[in-house]
Design a protein around this motif. Sequence first.
Motif, mmCIF file in Angstrom:
data_model
loop_
_atom_site.group_PDB
_atom_site.id
_atom_site.type_symbol
_atom_site.label_atom_id
_atom_site.label_comp_id
_atom_site.label_asym_id
_atom_site.label_seq_id
_atom_site.Cartn_x
_atom_site.Cartn_y
_atom_site.Cartn_z
ATOM 1 N N LEU A 257 0.579 -1.124 -0.125
ATOM 2 C CA LEU A 257 0.068 -0.179 -0.206
ATOM 3 C C LEU A 257 0.943 1.367 0.069
ATOM 4 O O LEU A 257 0.565 2.307 -0.521
ATOM 5 C CB LEU A 257 -1.039 -0.146 1.375
ATOM 6 C CG LEU A 257 -2.304 -0.759 1.064
ATOM 7 C CD1 LEU A 257 -2.935 -0.686 2.492
ATOM 8 C CD2 LEU A 257 -3.188 -0.160 -0.003
ATOM 9 N N LEU A 258 2.007 1.348 0.913
ATOM 10 C CA LEU A 258 2.512 2.728 0.970
ATOM 11 C C LEU A 258 3.998 2.522 0.178
ATOM 12 O O LEU A 258 4.887 3.183 0.601
ATOM 13 C CB LEU A 258 2.930 2.874 2.371
ATOM 14 C CG LEU A 258 1.672 3.298 3.122
ATOM 15 C CD1 LEU A 258 2.076 3.957 4.579
ATOM 16 C CD2 LEU A 258 0.639 4.325 2.155
ATOM 17 N N ARG B 291 -4.115 -3.103 -4.879
ATOM 18 C CA ARG B 291 -4.817 -2.413 -6.065
ATOM 19 C C ARG B 291 -3.746 -1.514 -6.277
ATOM 20 O O ARG B 291 -3.056 -0.767 -5.800
ATOM 21 C CB ARG B 291 -6.017 -1.871 -5.770
ATOM 22 C CG ARG B 291 -7.319 -2.843 -5.456
ATOM 23 C CD ARG B 291 -8.460 -2.008 -5.602
ATOM 24 N NE ARG B 291 -8.803 -1.361 -6.703
ATOM 25 C CZ ARG B 291 -9.465 -1.899 -7.641
ATOM 26 N NH1 ARG B 291 -10.114 -3.055 -7.401
ATOM 27 N NH2 ARG B 291 -9.843 -1.445 -8.683
ATOM 28 N N ASP B 292 -3.631 -1.238 -7.887
ATOM 29 C CA ASP B 292 -2.636 -0.188 -8.300
ATOM 30 C C ASP B 292 -3.262 1.328 -8.189
ATOM 31 O O ASP B 292 -2.489 2.136 -8.775
ATOM 32 C CB ASP B 292 -2.186 -0.649 -9.778
ATOM 33 C CG ASP B 292 -3.301 -0.724 -10.708
ATOM 34 O OD1 ASP B 292 -4.306 -0.194 -10.271
ATOM 35 O OD2 ASP B 292 -2.944 -1.397 -11.872
ATOM 36 N N ASP B 293 -4.573 1.389 -7.971
ATOM 37 C CA ASP B 293 -5.279 2.739 -7.808
ATOM 38 C C ASP B 293 -5.513 3.073 -6.721
ATOM 39 O O ASP B 293 -6.247 3.913 -6.156
ATOM 40 C CB ASP B 293 -6.604 2.755 -8.955
ATOM 41 C CG ASP B 293 -7.443 1.669 -8.294
ATOM 42 O OD1 ASP B 293 -6.997 0.916 -7.436
ATOM 43 O OD2 ASP B 293 -8.599 1.582 -8.981
ATOM 44 N N PHE B 294 -4.639 2.603 -5.613
ATOM 45 C CA PHE B 294 -5.019 2.893 -4.187
ATOM 46 C C PHE B 294 -4.628 4.338 -3.972
ATOM 47 O O PHE B 294 -5.397 5.095 -3.112
ATOM 48 C CB PHE B 294 -3.870 2.157 -3.216
ATOM 49 C CG PHE B 294 -3.606 2.554 -1.754
ATOM 50 C CD1 PHE B 294 -4.712 2.558 -1.129
ATOM 51 C CD2 PHE B 294 -2.453 3.193 -1.646
ATOM 52 C CE1 PHE B 294 -4.712 3.248 0.138
ATOM 53 C CE2 PHE B 294 -2.297 3.940 -0.322
ATOM 54 C CZ PHE B 294 -3.524 3.529 0.645
ATOM 55 N N ALA C 142 -2.980 -7.979 -9.181
ATOM 56 C CA ALA C 142 -3.206 -7.775 -7.884
ATOM 57 C C ALA C 142 -3.097 -9.088 -7.040
ATOM 58 O O ALA C 142 -2.389 -9.162 -6.048
ATOM 59 C CB ALA C 142 -4.024 -6.627 -7.390
ATOM 60 N N ALA C 143 -4.111 -9.878 -7.386
ATOM 61 C CA ALA C 143 -4.342 -11.152 -6.739
ATOM 62 C C ALA C 143 -3.033 -12.183 -6.945
ATOM 63 O O ALA C 143 -2.776 -12.571 -6.099
ATOM 64 C CB ALA C 143 -5.386 -11.792 -7.553
ATOM 65 N N LEU D 198 -25.598 -6.088 -15.880
ATOM 66 C CA LEU D 198 -24.819 -4.919 -16.463
ATOM 67 C C LEU D 198 -25.415 -3.865 -15.897
ATOM 68 O O LEU D 198 -26.775 -3.260 -15.893
ATOM 69 C CB LEU D 198 -25.362 -4.978 -18.160
ATOM 70 C CG LEU D 198 -24.349 -4.625 -19.020
ATOM 71 C CD1 LEU D 198 -22.962 -5.012 -18.905
ATOM 72 C CD2 LEU D 198 -24.950 -4.750 -20.379
ATOM 73 N N ASN D 199 -24.416 -3.048 -15.198
ATOM 74 C CA ASN D 199 -24.763 -1.979 -14.424
ATOM 75 C C ASN D 199 -24.116 -0.484 -14.880
ATOM 76 O O ASN D 199 -23.032 -0.629 -15.602
ATOM 77 C CB ASN D 199 -24.437 -1.880 -12.903
ATOM 78 C CG ASN D 199 -25.058 -3.113 -12.029
ATOM 79 O OD1 ASN D 199 -26.264 -3.264 -12.509
ATOM 80 N ND2 ASN D 199 -24.507 -3.960 -11.440
ATOM 81 N N SER D 200 -24.678 0.681 -14.432
ATOM 82 C CA SER D 200 -23.917 1.770 -14.920
ATOM 83 C C SER D 200 -23.166 2.246 -13.652
ATOM 84 O O SER D 200 -23.942 2.797 -12.707
ATOM 85 C CB SER D 200 -25.076 2.840 -15.319
ATOM 86 O OG SER D 200 -25.589 2.447 -16.318
ATOM 87 N N PRO D 201 -21.914 2.060 -13.271
ATOM 88 C CA PRO D 201 -21.344 2.333 -12.147
ATOM 89 C C PRO D 201 -21.143 3.839 -11.980
ATOM 90 O O PRO D 201 -21.112 4.740 -12.938
ATOM 91 C CB PRO D 201 -19.903 1.721 -12.196
ATOM 92 C CG PRO D 201 -19.630 1.553 -13.552
ATOM 93 C CD PRO D 201 -20.924 1.534 -14.468
ATOM 94 N N LYS D 202 -21.136 4.406 -10.753
ATOM 95 C CA LYS D 202 -20.992 5.779 -10.364
ATOM 96 C C LYS D 202 -19.476 6.064 -10.472
ATOM 97 O O LYS D 202 -19.366 7.199 -11.086
ATOM 98 C CB LYS D 202 -21.200 6.107 -8.958
ATOM 99 C CG LYS D 202 -22.941 6.120 -8.813
ATOM 100 C CD LYS D 202 -23.212 6.204 -7.194
ATOM 101 C CE LYS D 202 -23.907 5.017 -6.939
ATOM 102 N NZ LYS D 202 -23.927 4.391 -5.630
ATOM 103 N N THR D 203 -18.530 5.182 -10.254
ATOM 104 C CA THR D 203 -17.256 5.312 -10.593
ATOM 105 C C THR D 203 -16.750 3.963 -10.922
ATOM 106 O O THR D 203 -16.877 2.896 -10.811
ATOM 107 C CB THR D 203 -16.447 5.564 -9.282
ATOM 108 O OG1 THR D 203 -16.754 4.372 -8.171
ATOM 109 C CG2 THR D 203 -16.913 6.843 -8.651
ATOM 110 N N ALA D 204 -16.201 4.117 -12.321
ATOM 111 C CA ALA D 204 -15.616 3.101 -12.663
ATOM 112 C C ALA D 204 -14.527 2.174 -12.050
ATOM 113 O O ALA D 204 -13.732 2.812 -11.308
ATOM 114 C CB ALA D 204 -14.849 3.399 -14.137
ATOM 115 N N ASN D 205 -14.755 0.945 -11.778
ATOM 116 C CA ASN D 205 -13.789 0.044 -10.971
ATOM 117 C C ASN D 205 -13.466 -1.180 -12.099
ATOM 118 O O ASN D 205 -14.318 -1.700 -12.508
ATOM 119 C CB ASN D 205 -14.865 -0.401 -10.153
ATOM 120 C CG ASN D 205 -14.052 -0.528 -8.762
ATOM 121 O OD1 ASN D 205 -12.875 -0.723 -8.867
ATOM 122 N ND2 ASN D 205 -14.905 -0.470 -7.675
ATOM 123 N N ALA D 206 -12.077 -1.053 -12.190
ATOM 124 C CA ALA D 206 -11.625 -2.306 -12.822
ATOM 125 C C ALA D 206 -11.711 -3.849 -12.236
ATOM 126 O O ALA D 206 -11.000 -4.416 -11.790
ATOM 127 C CB ALA D 206 -10.147 -2.155 -13.182
#
Lengths: 315, 170
Positions: A49-50, B61-64, B102-103, B162-170
């Motif tokens: 994380l960091l 996650r790479d978008d942390f 990530a997994a 199939l949803n329309s997400p508020k924020t895109a999430n990979a």
Amino acid sequence: MRNPQLNANGELTHLLTIEGLPREILTHILDTATSFISIAERDVKKVPLLRGKSVFNLFFESSTRTRTTFEIAAKRLSADVVNLNINTSSQSKGESLLDTIDNLAAMNADMFVVRHSQSGAAHMIARHLAPHFHVINAGDGRHAHPTQGLLDAYTIRHFKKDFRGLSVAIVGDILHSRVARSLIHALNTLGTTDLRAIGPQTLMPSGVEQLGIRVYHDMSEGLRNCDVIVMLRLQNERMRGPLLPSAQEFFKTFGLTPEKLALAKPDAIVMHPGPMNRGVEIDSSVADGPQAVILQQVTFGIAVRMAVMSIVASH
Amino acid sequence: MSNLPDADTLVAVLVATLRPIVTPETGMIGIVTGGAWLAERLHQELGLKVPLGRLDISFYRDDFSSSGLHASVKPSQVPFSVDDREILLVDDVLYTGRTTRAALNEIFDYGRPKSVRLVVMADRDERQLPIAAQYVGAVIKVPAGKKLQLERDAAGKLSLRLNSPKTANA
């Protein structure tokens, strides 16, 4: 005025004090800590994380446990950690606190973990720095020690599941204790209604009742049917003047012995923030007994500090 | 969205494909949330002996730094030794490949598996990383801005939405 720990979206960006933080933020920290506990049981005790962040441990006051657990927490989050023992460096050459901070910020620090003997030191540093830096208060004077309060709350939740309906007694030197202050604020926010402070009048801050706590000067009254007993250290180094007759006298009246512990509920837990003075505030047989959760507190402290660091760094 | 394939049918397809390759030593790990639900079904229907693992990859996650920590991170649990074991990694939808990356990183923090093969119910076929699934229920093209998700109702029935997400999430 906005809480200086929160950004414009109400998210935690520094941790300076528990006072004034909403219950959702405290619960989020405790929940996040739960998911960090299991990391310590893996082959690789690290998450990324960091990664690439620099955490500066600034201890203007000595500490072993807190500094070490912050260091371990930062390393388990893959941060780079720099430990500065300021007693022996620039401050002793006369550099001002904020000049020290500016120099460290110029070394591209991302987060400062600060312990200082002056109340408000961490606040001052947080106000002084640009918004992309994060400050965590690791104890400022008599004011606050928020990560200790949170790890105490975590320990209570771990063993007692819920904060409501609990009786929690905090025993000893309340006057000088930032640990007590932080825990009282945490438990008030998390919903514990029966909070008790037990200690001599001379070690009780004036107006402590206004924090929603009942004051007792007698252990046999105060400990009755308690679920949680938090023993505080007798802080000799903070004591000025004759507040107490002697350590032996204190132990006789306020030391936690098996006999006094028997007044609490049979499944009561005994906590202590450390370092312990055996035979002053706590008897060895209690400290090493089955109801003591003092070493679990240390382990939980790492996960709680990981949670705090990762949450502030993400805002 | 009635034109999406039936989830139970895809589970049956995956079970039939996996049955010949699983052994008493095969370890299965589902990615929270949808992947863990799918893994529960596969683990049960294949009668796997090794207890099921689950990963919450929030800490990897790479978008942390841009999206922060979600409020409901659940602890990962891998209740078996991954060392030298053949692992089936299960996710509901394979999209960019970032979750898989990530997994994989997290799995290697538990030990050194002999192999990791990826099982997904649906492949959106829009990879941003060199990652491929070995076992795929169906390839489903998804319109831009939509999110394909596995859902589970109170009775435990799985379905693709199939949803329309508020924020895109990979």
